[in-house]
Design a protein around this motif. Structure first.
Motif, PDB file in Angstrom:
ATOM      1  N   ILE A  92      -1.908  -9.774 -12.785  1.00  0.00           N
ATOM      2  CA  ILE A  92      -3.089  -8.926 -13.019  1.00  0.00           C
ATOM      3  C   ILE A  92      -2.975  -7.633 -12.221  1.00  0.00           C
ATOM      4  CG2 ILE A  92      -5.570  -8.775 -12.553  1.00  0.00           C
ATOM      5  CD1 ILE A  92      -5.789 -11.710 -13.323  1.00  0.00           C
ATOM      6  N   ALA A  93      -2.538  -7.743 -10.961  1.00  0.00           N
ATOM      7  CA  ALA A  93      -2.352  -6.537 -10.145  1.00  0.00           C
ATOM      8  C   ALA A  93      -1.313  -5.607 -10.760  1.00  0.00           C
ATOM      9  CB  ALA A  93      -1.930  -6.933  -8.739  1.00  0.00           C
ATOM     10  N   ARG A  94      -0.230  -6.193 -11.268  1.00  0.00           N
ATOM     11  CA  ARG A  94       0.809  -5.378 -11.899  1.00  0.00           C
ATOM     12  C   ARG A  94       0.284  -4.698 -13.156  1.00  0.00           C
ATOM     13  NH1 ARG A  94       6.424  -7.937 -14.384  1.00  0.00           N
ATOM     14  NH2 ARG A  94       7.218  -6.016 -15.334  1.00  0.00           N
ATOM     15  N   LEU A  95      -0.463  -5.432 -13.970  1.00  0.00           N
ATOM     16  CA  LEU A  95      -1.001  -4.873 -15.205  1.00  0.00           C
ATOM     17  C   LEU A  95      -1.991  -3.747 -14.914  1.00  0.00           C
ATOM     18  CD1 LEU A  95      -1.214  -5.040 -18.298  1.00  0.00           C
ATOM     19  CD2 LEU A  95      -2.953  -6.802 -18.008  1.00  0.00           C
ATOM     20  N   LEU A  96      -2.842  -3.929 -13.907  1.00  0.00           N
ATOM     21  CA  LEU A  96      -3.823  -2.901 -13.563  1.00  0.00           C
ATOM     22  C   LEU A  96      -3.146  -1.653 -12.998  1.00  0.00           C
ATOM     23  CD1 LEU A  96      -6.658  -5.098 -11.979  1.00  0.00           C
ATOM     24  CD2 LEU A  96      -6.669  -3.953 -14.206  1.00  0.00           C
ATOM     25  N   ARG A  97      -2.101  -1.838 -12.237  1.00  0.00           N
ATOM     26  CA  ARG A  97      -1.374  -0.666 -11.729  1.00  0.00           C
ATOM     27  C   ARG A  97      -0.739   0.113 -12.872  1.00  0.00           C
ATOM     28  NH1 ARG A  97       0.177  -4.141  -7.384  1.00  0.00           N
ATOM     29  NH2 ARG A  97       2.121  -4.648  -8.496  1.00  0.00           N
ATOM     30  N   GLN A  98      -0.222  -0.611 -13.868  1.00  0.00           N
ATOM     31  CA  GLN A  98       0.368   0.065 -15.019  1.00  0.00           C
ATOM     32  C   GLN A  98      -0.696   0.815 -15.822  1.00  0.00           C
ATOM     33  OE1 GLN A  98       2.293  -3.201 -16.967  1.00  0.00           O
ATOM     34  NE2 GLN A  98       4.163  -3.067 -15.721  1.00  0.00           N
ATOM     35  N   ILE A  99      -1.894   0.241 -15.897  1.00  0.00           N
ATOM     36  CA  ILE A  99      -2.977   0.944 -16.594  1.00  0.00           C
ATOM     37  C   ILE A  99      -3.412   2.170 -15.806  1.00  0.00           C
ATOM     38  CG2 ILE A  99      -5.365   0.719 -17.371  1.00  0.00           C
ATOM     39  CD1 ILE A  99      -4.778  -2.214 -17.976  1.00  0.00           C
ATOM     40  N   GLU A 100      -3.451   2.022 -14.466  1.00  0.00           N
ATOM     41  CA  GLU A 100      -3.828   3.164 -13.629  1.00  0.00           C
ATOM     42  C   GLU A 100      -2.827   4.313 -13.730  1.00  0.00           C
ATOM     43  OE1 GLU A 100      -6.047   0.479 -10.167  1.00  0.00           O
ATOM     44  OE2 GLU A 100      -4.058   1.356  -9.825  1.00  0.00           O
ATOM     45  N   ALA A 101      -1.584   3.986 -14.038  1.00  0.00           N
ATOM     46  CA  ALA A 101      -0.557   5.030 -14.139  1.00  0.00           C
ATOM     47  C   ALA A 101      -0.767   5.919 -15.352  1.00  0.00           C
ATOM     48  CB  ALA A 101       0.831   4.392 -14.185  1.00  0.00           C
ATOM     49  N   GLY A 102      -1.556   5.478 -16.318  1.00  0.00           N
ATOM     50  CA  GLY A 102      -1.875   6.295 -17.488  1.00  0.00           C
ATOM     51  C   GLY A 102      -0.712   6.405 -18.453  1.00  0.00           C
ATOM     52  N   ASN A 103      -0.478   7.622 -18.957  1.00  0.00           N
ATOM     53  CA  ASN A 103       0.530   7.843 -19.986  1.00  0.00           C
ATOM     54  C   ASN A 103       1.934   7.994 -19.423  1.00  0.00           C
ATOM     55  OD1 ASN A 103      -1.460   7.814 -21.968  1.00  0.00           O
ATOM     56  ND2 ASN A 103      -1.884  10.022 -21.692  1.00  0.00           N
ATOM     57  N   SER A 104       2.065   7.878 -18.104  1.00  0.00           N
ATOM     58  CA  SER A 104       3.392   8.062 -17.519  1.00  0.00           C
ATOM     59  C   SER A 104       4.320   6.889 -17.809  1.00  0.00           C
ATOM     60  CB  SER A 104       3.268   8.256 -16.006  1.00  0.00           C
ATOM     61  OG  SER A 104       2.650   7.112 -15.423  1.00  0.00           O
ATOM     62  N   LEU A 105       3.761   5.748 -18.213  1.00  0.00           N
ATOM     63  CA  LEU A 105       4.588   4.575 -18.523  1.00  0.00           C
ATOM     64  C   LEU A 105       4.626   4.353 -20.018  1.00  0.00           C
ATOM     65  CD1 LEU A 105       3.440   1.983 -15.807  1.00  0.00           C
ATOM     66  CD2 LEU A 105       5.569   3.292 -15.856  1.00  0.00           C
ATOM     67  N   HIS A 106       5.713   3.759 -20.462  1.00  0.00           N
ATOM     68  CA  HIS A 106       5.851   3.409 -21.871  1.00  0.00           C
ATOM     69  C   HIS A 106       4.897   2.262 -22.197  1.00  0.00           C
ATOM     70  CE1 HIS A 106       7.703   2.012 -25.630  1.00  0.00           C
ATOM     71  NE2 HIS A 106       8.187   3.271 -25.721  1.00  0.00           N
ATOM     72  N   PRO A 107       4.217   2.260 -23.344  1.00  0.00           N
ATOM     73  CA  PRO A 107       3.242   1.203 -23.690  1.00  0.00           C
ATOM     74  C   PRO A 107       3.825  -0.194 -23.712  1.00  0.00           C
ATOM     75  CG  PRO A 107       3.010   3.090 -25.159  1.00  0.00           C
ATOM     76  CD  PRO A 107       4.251   3.342 -24.351  1.00  0.00           C
ATOM     77  N   SER A 108       5.132  -0.305 -23.866  1.00  0.00           N
ATOM     78  CA  SER A 108       5.736  -1.637 -23.941  1.00  0.00           C
ATOM     79  C   SER A 108       5.669  -2.368 -22.596  1.00  0.00           C
ATOM     80  CB  SER A 108       7.190  -1.533 -24.400  1.00  0.00           C
ATOM     81  OG  SER A 108       7.954  -0.773 -23.487  1.00  0.00           O
ATOM     82  N   LYS A 109       5.639  -1.631 -21.483  1.00  0.00           N
ATOM     83  CA  LYS A 109       5.617  -2.298 -20.175  1.00  0.00           C
ATOM     84  C   LYS A 109       4.299  -3.036 -19.936  1.00  0.00           C
ATOM     85  CE  LYS A 109       9.032   0.583 -17.841  1.00  0.00           C
ATOM     86  NZ  LYS A 109       9.327   1.434 -16.664  1.00  0.00           N
TER      87      LYS A 109
END
Length: 624
Positions: A92-109
């Motif tokens: 959950i922490a990893r998923l929330l950090r990826q959401i907080e990163a916004g568009n900088s990450l690829h949606p697949s992650k």
């Protein structure tokens, strides 16, 4: 169900393991007694000797060894479940950090993180359900095997035996303590061991893995919280630790209130049963209102105890529900003062970990309470299992074939004592066991008194087809002779009955080594016995006669005719209710609890028909 897991095999397995543990403890006790310990190791020697002498410790080790493979299996499942259930918070922490990163990450992650979270939760669900399925099976086996052992033990004790048990005197120690355990243990107390105490041990088995798994969970969650929040987590953990003594005190109060509620319930049930059972007399005497008030008073007391228990339970539930919120507020307040950023990935992860940490801290007081109750239950059960058994001296052989099949019985060297417990309960009887007190009173004896002689140098031989009547006055030994034939007395060598205390050593449940002049009863065919007071199970007349055996209508009708019941039963096709209203019996007439719906003579005839229905019986023993 596998054959090795059937209850009959489980009970036999536990009995074998228990016997091995007792033998091992006895050898260890002899080894400790024969070993010289240095003066600085006296406490160590006394501790080892105390464990070797503890019947509860032996029974506990036998239970652990009998369920060793199941406990290891469930322990592995519990370990896997504990490790796996820490990952959802991290994911959950990893998923929330990826959401907080916004568009900088690829949606697949984030999608892969979500799929991984679903997979971990699925694994957790499978392992958790497998663990609970197996641990519930293990607890059920423990309860069933203990109940089976108690039942089997009751069959190997003399009727009316009262040595030891739940009502035993706990104020003395050593041999005097064992000698004074003479509190009467009736069927109710034995059922209490099989139900209440066995259930207590079952509940302890369900929570047994919490003993090590709780510490592991606390260590894992505190480590993860420290990783996410740092030193402020100590404040939250302090709040959780502060709830432990509160929960322990609350559980102690709840157990005390539960005991008082159970006592009030028993008193109400006893009074209600007494009133219902004697309703005709109450109507005749006009005592309905008096007894109704007594029942109502006990009901009010029961409701008061129930209300107190409910109030304490509600308070405990309110505290348990408030603790996570208080813990979170205290922790986040301390975390905010550190100046570190407050983000969703940190906050939600901390909430998840604190919720997980709450469970082991909440269940530990329950485990401690269950262990204390389980220890007391083990002590009561082991005290009952360690009681002295009747030495088997009746030898059963096939029926004789001399022209026609028949049974016979022979008694030689008939020297018997009433068992120590029976001697206490039969104190109002003479040496022969026939009541010498017409009003049914009992003579109080010292709990440690020597057993009374029952028979001295008696002998009897009954050939096939013979009918033998033993006639004598009160105290002449008629009941003692009957009990000796069915194996209900304490056999001793010739001459011991003159001095009952000589040559007697409690066997603690083990069989005596017979000598050449030991008493022996040889029966060709099984023995069918009818006691002075006929006992009938609840059910119909047909069920009381058949008594769980295969129903053979011809043999059933022959047993009724031979017992004289055919004149009591109507064959006019009436229903049981119509026949009862007209003073008749049918095959489907309910005999009531203990045969209360029948007269004394009818109960005796039904008991006789039950004995005559036994196809393998070669000898019929009728007392009075």
């Amino acid at each position: 169900m596998p054959k090795e897991k059937s209850m009959r095999r489980v009970v036999a397995h536990l009995e074998n393991v228990y016997e091995k543990c007792r033998n091992k403890a006895q050898k260890k006790r002899m080894q400790i007694m024969g070993t010289d310990f240095p003066s600085n190791k006296t406490k160590q020697r006394s501790g080892k000797l105390r464990r070797a002498n503890s019947d509860a410790y032996v029974l506990g080790m036998a239970l652990l060894q009998s369920q060793k493979s199941t406990l290891v299996h469930t322990g592995i499942l519990r370990l896997i479940n504990t490790i796996v259930q820490a990952f959802p918070a991290l994911l959950i922490a990893r998923l929330l950090r990826q959401i907080e990163a916004g568009n900088s990450l690829h949606p697949s992650k984030p999608l892969r993180s979500a799929l991984l979270l679903i997979s971990v939760l699925s694994i957790k669900m499978v392992t958790e359900n497998a663990y609970f399925h197996n641990v519930v099976k293990c607890a059920s086996e423990v309860r069933g095997s203990i109940a089976g052992m108690i039942f089997d033990k009751s069959l190997r004790l003399s009727s009316g035996s009262a040595e030891g048990g739940a009502g035993a005197d706990e104020t003395t120690s050593g041999d005097d303590k064992r000698k004074k355990r003479k509190a009467a243990m009736g069927a109710g107390e034995v059922l209490n061991l099989m139900q209440s105490d066995a259930t207590t041990i079952e509940m302890l088995t369900l929570q047994l893995h919490t003993l090590w798994d709780g510490l592991l969970q606390i260590s894992i969650y505190i480590s993860l919280l420290y990783k996410f929040l740092g030193p402020p987590v100590i404040w939250g953990v302090s709040v959780l630790l502060a709830t432990i003594p509160i929960n322990a005190a609350t559980l102690r109060i709840l157990n005390r209130l539960a005991g008082k509620e159970a006592e009030a319930k028993d008193a109400r049930m006893k009074k209600t049963t007494e009133s219902v059972g004697n309703m005709p007399l109450l109507k005749l005497q006009g005592w309905e209102n008096i007894f109704a008030k007594d029942v109502q008073d006990r009901r009010v007391e029961e409701l008061e105890q129930h209300a107190r228990r409910g109030a304490v339970r509600a308070l405990n539930q309110a505290i348990s529900n408030a603790v996570p919120v208080i813990t979170l507020v205290v922790t986040l307040s301390a975390y905010a003062k550190t100046g570190r950023p407050i983000v969703a990935s940190t906050i939600f992860t901390a909430i998840s970990l604190f919720n997980q940490l709450r469970f082991p801290l909440f269940f530990y007081p329950m485990l401690i309470d269950s262990m204390a109750n389980g220890k007391n239950s083990l002590r009561r059960i082991s005290s009952y299992l360690a009681r002295e058994e009747i030495t088997p001296y009746v030898e059963y052989q096939p029926k004789l074939l001399d022209g026609k099949e028949g049974g016979s019985i022979e008694l030689t060297n008939g020297n018997f004592l009433w068992s120590p417990a029976t001697a206490t309960m039969e104190g109002s009887k003479g040496p022969g066991g026939d009541s010498s007190n017409d009003d049914g009173g009992q003579t109080t004896q010292n709990a440690g008194a020597a057993p009374l002689p029952a028979l001295c140098d008696a002998s009897l031989s009954v050939a096939p087809g013979e009918v033998v009547a033993v006639v004598g006055g009160v105290g002449s030994g008629k009941t003692a002779l009957v009990k000796s034939l069915i194996g209900e007395l304490h056999p001793v060598p010739k001459g011991t009955t003159a001095n009952p205390t000589s040559g007697l050593q409690p066997n603690g449940g083990h069989t005596h080594q017979f000598v050449d002049n030991a008493p022996r009863v040889t029966a060709h065919g099984s023995i069918a016995y009818c006691a002075q007071e006929a006992w009938l199970p609840k059910g119909t007349i047909r069920e009381s006669v058949v008594f769980g055996r295969h129903y053979d209508e011809e043999r059933y009708l022959q047993a009724l005719y031979a017992a004289g019941l055919d004149e009591d039963i109507t064959y006019s096709g009436m229903t049981a209710e119509t026949a009862a209203a007209n003073g008749f019996l049918t095959h489907d007439t309910d005999v009531g609890e203990g045969g209360s719906n029948l007269s004394g003579g009818q109960r005796a005839r039904v008991a006789l028909a039950r004995a005559l229905y036994e196809e393998e019986a070669g000898v019929y023993v009728l007392d009075d």
